[in-house]
Motif scaffolding. Sequence first.
Motif, short mmCIF file in Angstrom:
data_model
loop_
_atom_site.label_atom_id
_atom_site.label_comp_id
_atom_site.label_asym_id
_atom_site.label_seq_id
_atom_site.Cartn_x
_atom_site.Cartn_y
_atom_site.Cartn_z
N TYR B 32 0.92 -1.19 -0.02
CA TYR B 32 0.02 -0.12 -0.11
C TYR B 32 0.97 1.29 0.07
O TYR B 32 2.10 1.21 0.65
N ASN B 94 3.97 0.18 2.89
CA ASN B 94 4.01 -1.01 3.85
C ASN B 94 3.78 -2.20 2.99
O ASN B 94 3.43 -2.32 1.81
N ASN B 95 3.93 -3.50 3.76
CA ASN B 95 3.64 -4.70 3.11
C ASN B 95 2.11 -4.98 3.42
O ASN B 95 1.86 -5.27 4.69
N ILE B 96 1.53 -5.20 2.30
CA ILE B 96 0.12 -5.77 2.35
C ILE B 96 -0.09 -7.03 3.42
O ILE B 96 -1.20 -6.78 4.22
N SER B 97 0.64 -7.70 3.25
CA SER B 97 0.51 -9.06 3.96
C SER B 97 1.19 -9.01 5.47
O SER B 97 1.45 -10.09 5.81
N GLY B 98 1.84 -7.76 5.78
CA GLY B 98 2.70 -7.85 6.63
C GLY B 98 2.14 -7.93 8.31
O GLY B 98 2.56 -8.06 9.37
N GLY B 99 0.47 -7.89 8.27
CA GLY B 99 -0.32 -8.11 9.46
C GLY B 99 -0.47 -6.81 10.22
O GLY B 99 -1.61 -6.69 10.91
N TYR B 100 0.26 -5.73 10.06
CA TYR B 100 0.12 -4.50 10.54
C TYR B 100 0.53 -3.35 9.87
O TYR B 100 1.45 -3.92 8.81
N ASN B 101 0.25 -2.13 9.94
CA ASN B 101 0.86 -1.28 9.14
C ASN B 101 2.18 -0.38 9.60
O ASN B 101 2.28 0.70 9.86
N LYS B 102 3.09 -1.28 9.25
CA LYS B 102 4.23 -0.81 9.61
C LYS B 102 5.10 -0.21 8.17
O LYS B 102 5.15 -0.48 7.33
N LEU B 103 5.06 1.11 8.51
CA LEU B 103 5.28 2.06 7.41
C LEU B 103 7.01 2.22 7.26
O LEU B 103 7.62 2.31 8.19
#
Lengths: 115, 115
Positions: B32, B94-103
């Motif tokens: 995203y 961020n990584n769409i599949s990362g589980g949370y919004n780590k920018l």
Amino acid sequence: GAGVSQSPRYKVAKRGQDVALRCDPISGHVSLFWYQQALGQGPEFLTYFQNEAQLDKSGLPSDRFFAERPEGSVSTLKIQRTQQEDSAVYLCASSQTSGTSGEQYFGPGTRLTVT
Amino acid sequence: AQSVTQLDSQVPVFEEAPVELRCNYSSSVSVYLFWYVQYPNQGLQLLLKYLSGSTLVKGINGFEAEFNKSQTSFHLRKPSVHISDTAEYFCAVNNISGGYNKLIFGAGTRLAVHP
């Protein structure tokens, strides 16, 4: 309503001192993030909490950095034995959800200067 | 891993002129994309985000951005700037599949609007 607040806004520490930085997220927000922003740079991820659980601390630069969120609301970032390279703005952000698409609301930051 | 490059560290522009702030990203996973604005002594504020669908995204304060997957770009535009748009602008992914919004943020572009 109230946004994310951080205290103190400015902190000057002598090298070797311990500091504690506080973050009050928006009430009810599940996710809480800490970022470090060096002068002239973008924020860099430090750590992530989902409620009281610290799910990711991969960005903490050394074991001198410690963060907690014991009751799932207020969070504290502690830096032990501060070094000059720790000088930066520390940003806290909270998000209503735990997903990857949600908006993060940022506080104004704490500017730490280590002399 | 993801990375973000903001191609211009500073962009001077006259009031009422159009402006484009460039952002390119690199990622091995789906991401995203976000643009944040930081006014002096304030926290970051979300301008707009691209999650899916139309590649042209409209945000607050008259800003818009276009996602170009083939060029891995997400440039920010405004057709007519105001003095009040003077601020630091950050592109983030961020990584769409990362589980949370780590920018993951770029280094920022300082927009200076002159009368």
